[in-house]
Design a protein around this motif. Sequence first.
Motif, short mmCIF file in Angstrom:
data_model
loop_
_atom_site.label_atom_id
_atom_site.label_comp_id
_atom_site.label_asym_id
_atom_site.label_seq_id
_atom_site.Cartn_x
_atom_site.Cartn_y
_atom_site.Cartn_z
N GLY A 156 0.82 -1.21 0.00
CA GLY A 156 0.00 0.00 0.00
C GLY A 156 0.85 1.25 0.00
O GLY A 156 1.68 1.44 0.90
N ALA A 157 0.66 2.10 -1.01
CA ALA A 157 1.45 3.34 -1.13
C ALA A 157 0.62 4.56 -0.80
O ALA A 157 0.72 5.60 -1.44
CB ALA A 157 2.05 3.46 -2.53
N GLY A 158 -0.22 4.43 0.22
CA GLY A 158 -0.91 5.59 0.75
C GLY A 158 0.00 6.34 1.70
O GLY A 158 1.22 6.14 1.72
N LEU A 159 -0.57 7.20 2.52
CA LEU A 159 0.24 8.01 3.43
C LEU A 159 1.05 7.16 4.39
O LEU A 159 2.23 7.42 4.64
CB LEU A 159 -0.67 8.97 4.20
CG LEU A 159 -1.33 10.06 3.34
CD1 LEU A 159 -2.56 10.62 4.04
CD2 LEU A 159 -0.35 11.18 3.04
N LEU A 184 1.13 17.05 16.38
CA LEU A 184 1.37 15.78 15.70
C LEU A 184 2.31 15.96 14.51
O LEU A 184 3.28 15.20 14.34
CB LEU A 184 0.04 15.18 15.23
CG LEU A 184 0.15 13.89 14.40
CD1 LEU A 184 0.71 12.76 15.24
CD2 LEU A 184 -1.21 13.52 13.81
N LYS A 185 2.05 16.97 13.69
CA LYS A 185 2.89 17.19 12.51
C LYS A 185 4.32 17.58 12.90
O LYS A 185 5.27 17.17 12.22
CB LYS A 185 2.25 18.26 11.62
CG LYS A 185 1.02 17.76 10.88
CD LYS A 185 0.54 18.72 9.82
CE LYS A 185 -0.19 19.92 10.40
NZ LYS A 185 -1.50 19.56 10.96
N GLU A 186 4.48 18.34 13.97
CA GLU A 186 5.83 18.71 14.39
C GLU A 186 6.59 17.49 14.91
O GLU A 186 7.79 17.32 14.63
CB GLU A 186 5.78 19.79 15.47
CG GLU A 186 7.14 20.27 15.95
CD GLU A 186 8.02 20.84 14.85
OE1 GLU A 186 9.26 20.81 15.01
OE2 GLU A 186 7.48 21.32 13.81
N THR A 230 5.82 12.96 4.46
CA THR A 230 4.58 13.63 4.09
C THR A 230 4.48 15.05 4.64
O THR A 230 4.01 15.95 3.95
CB THR A 230 3.35 12.81 4.53
OG1 THR A 230 3.38 12.62 5.95
CG2 THR A 230 3.32 11.46 3.83
N VAL A 231 4.92 15.24 5.88
CA VAL A 231 4.84 16.59 6.47
C VAL A 231 5.74 17.55 5.73
O VAL A 231 5.33 18.67 5.36
CB VAL A 231 5.20 16.56 7.97
CG1 VAL A 231 5.38 17.98 8.51
CG2 VAL A 231 4.12 15.84 8.76
N ASP A 232 6.97 17.15 5.49
CA ASP A 232 7.91 18.05 4.81
C ASP A 232 7.47 18.34 3.38
O ASP A 232 7.61 19.47 2.89
CB ASP A 232 9.31 17.45 4.84
CG ASP A 232 9.90 17.41 6.24
OD1 ASP A 232 9.30 18.02 7.15
OD2 ASP A 232 10.95 16.77 6.44
N THR A 233 6.89 17.34 2.70
CA THR A 233 6.40 17.56 1.34
C THR A 233 5.17 18.45 1.35
O THR A 233 5.00 19.31 0.48
CB THR A 233 6.08 16.22 0.66
OG1 THR A 233 7.23 15.38 0.71
CG2 THR A 233 5.68 16.43 -0.79
N ALA A 234 4.32 18.28 2.34
CA ALA A 234 3.12 19.12 2.45
C ALA A 234 3.50 20.58 2.63
O ALA A 234 2.87 21.48 2.06
CB ALA A 234 2.26 18.65 3.62
N GLY A 290 -7.49 9.94 10.32
CA GLY A 290 -6.97 11.19 9.79
C GLY A 290 -5.74 10.97 8.93
O GLY A 290 -5.02 9.97 9.07
N TYR A 291 -5.50 11.90 8.01
CA TYR A 291 -4.36 11.82 7.12
C TYR A 291 -3.04 11.69 7.89
O TYR A 291 -2.25 10.77 7.68
CB TYR A 291 -4.27 13.08 6.26
CG TYR A 291 -5.30 13.23 5.18
CD1 TYR A 291 -5.79 12.12 4.47
CD2 TYR A 291 -5.77 14.49 4.83
CE1 TYR A 291 -6.71 12.28 3.46
CE2 TYR A 291 -6.69 14.66 3.81
CZ TYR A 291 -7.16 13.55 3.12
OH TYR A 291 -8.08 13.71 2.11
N MET A 292 -2.77 12.66 8.75
CA MET A 292 -1.49 12.70 9.43
C MET A 292 -1.36 11.61 10.49
O MET A 292 -0.28 11.09 10.74
CB MET A 292 -1.24 14.08 10.03
CG MET A 292 -1.01 15.17 9.00
SD MET A 292 0.54 14.99 8.05
CE MET A 292 0.02 14.05 6.60
N GLU A 293 -2.46 11.27 11.11
CA GLU A 293 -2.44 10.17 12.07
C GLU A 293 -2.04 8.87 11.38
O GLU A 293 -1.26 8.08 11.91
CB GLU A 293 -3.81 10.02 12.73
CG GLU A 293 -4.18 11.15 13.69
CD GLU A 293 -4.81 12.37 13.01
OE1 GLU A 293 -5.42 13.18 13.72
OE2 GLU A 293 -4.70 12.50 11.76
N SER A 294 -2.59 8.67 10.16
CA SER A 294 -2.24 7.47 9.39
C SER A 294 -0.77 7.49 9.02
O SER A 294 -0.06 6.48 9.16
CB SER A 294 -3.09 7.42 8.12
OG SER A 294 -4.46 7.30 8.43
N ALA A 295 -0.30 8.64 8.55
CA ALA A 295 1.11 8.76 8.17
C ALA A 295 2.02 8.53 9.38
O ALA A 295 3.07 7.88 9.27
CB ALA A 295 1.36 10.14 7.57
#
Length: 430
Positions: free
Chosen positions: A7-10, A66-68, A77-81, A342-347
């Motif tokens: 799986g190439a999701g987040l 969470l993102k930090e 994903t965070v840095d690309t976002a 959530g997106y970031m939670e998954s990542a």
Amino acid sequence: MKFTVVGAGLAGVEASWQIANAGYKVRLIEMKPVRFSPAHKSEYFAELVCSNSLKASRIESAAGLLKEEMHRLGSLTVDTAREYSVPAGGALAVDRTLFSKAITEKINNHPNIEIENRVYDKIEKDEDEILIIATGPLTDGGLFDEIKKLCGDYLSFYDAAAPIVTAESVDMQKAFSASRYDRGGEDDYINCPFNKEQYEAFIEELINAEGAVVHDFDVYEGCMPIEKLAKRGKDAPRFGPMKPVGLVDPNTGHRPWACVQLRRENSKGTMFNLVGFQTNLKFGEQKRVFSMIPGLENAEFVRYGVMHRNSFINSPKLLSSDYSLKANDRIFFAGQITGVEGYMESAASGIMAGINAVRKAQGKESLVLSENTMIGALAGYISDESVSYFQPMGANFGILPPIEPKIRDKKERYAALAMRSLNELNEIIK
């Protein structure tokens, strides 16, 4: 030891990134473009299916913290976002096409990542392989059956996505640009204000509109279809996604009775999505009812809202806090299939699964972050056997242990919780 991520999701790209950056070869298996799920349209990795917002940016918020934390752990994903962000007030939102394209290019260009585009429908019994299953909440077919055999107790819920309209089709004589309380740029959001009469007429039509699915179903609270929310009470949307707080209609000089916010969907600002308007209405009904929104009478809908099945395993019974399967610790799960929401939670779960897959191969103990961190608290939640009714959970300060002595001011309390988390995380990664 071999590494395979499915799986190439987040979650999948984050897990692969961690393994590859640790110096190991990893095989990333993705079924697109051979097969697409009902919700996926793009051939790119890390496709954002629902909103293009990754929620709040400020560290003193649960989503921002969470993102930090993810950034400090080397998140892809965070840095690309942050590279491909679009204006969204205090939120981190992205141009979803550029974001996913960039992720795909970075994964494809990594010398330690091998891509296989095929359907993975059987869990291979290889004692020399560490497997991470990150196939998302829409897992079906042979792999679904394999996971069901592996895990037994399997739960499911439904999720929803909001419509997208073109910016040029919004009537700016009725709508206006502003962020709540003037936070962020003035053109980050378009606001469609209602007076009381308009709102009541809209809610009446919304409640009686025809849905695409006639049977009832459970849905995660954070993705509640707007029409289902309206059926809870005519003022429910007005105190939810249609709340007018922090806004003043320049045409009247007063706060609207209710308001629909439109948020940028792409970096050019040519498309906007209806914030909080996830829906299960038939497409024709969406056009009819949502065209009653002031300013959207002649809106051009480039995508209507859709509804899709999301599934997740009973993680507290099945997974350890490092995201490995209790019955077989060479198999890890990551992403929404674990019950993080959530997106970031998954990542973030993908980051931890990737880190711990490497540590497993090295014969080291798993890295389990303190529950004073947001990532650690989420891992603790999905692996907490005392949970009697397991439901998906996103980042929130309620899952962190409280600060002692208690800080009454909410902003100060959240800031203190964030500082405690990052200080502890720094001690681990320095």
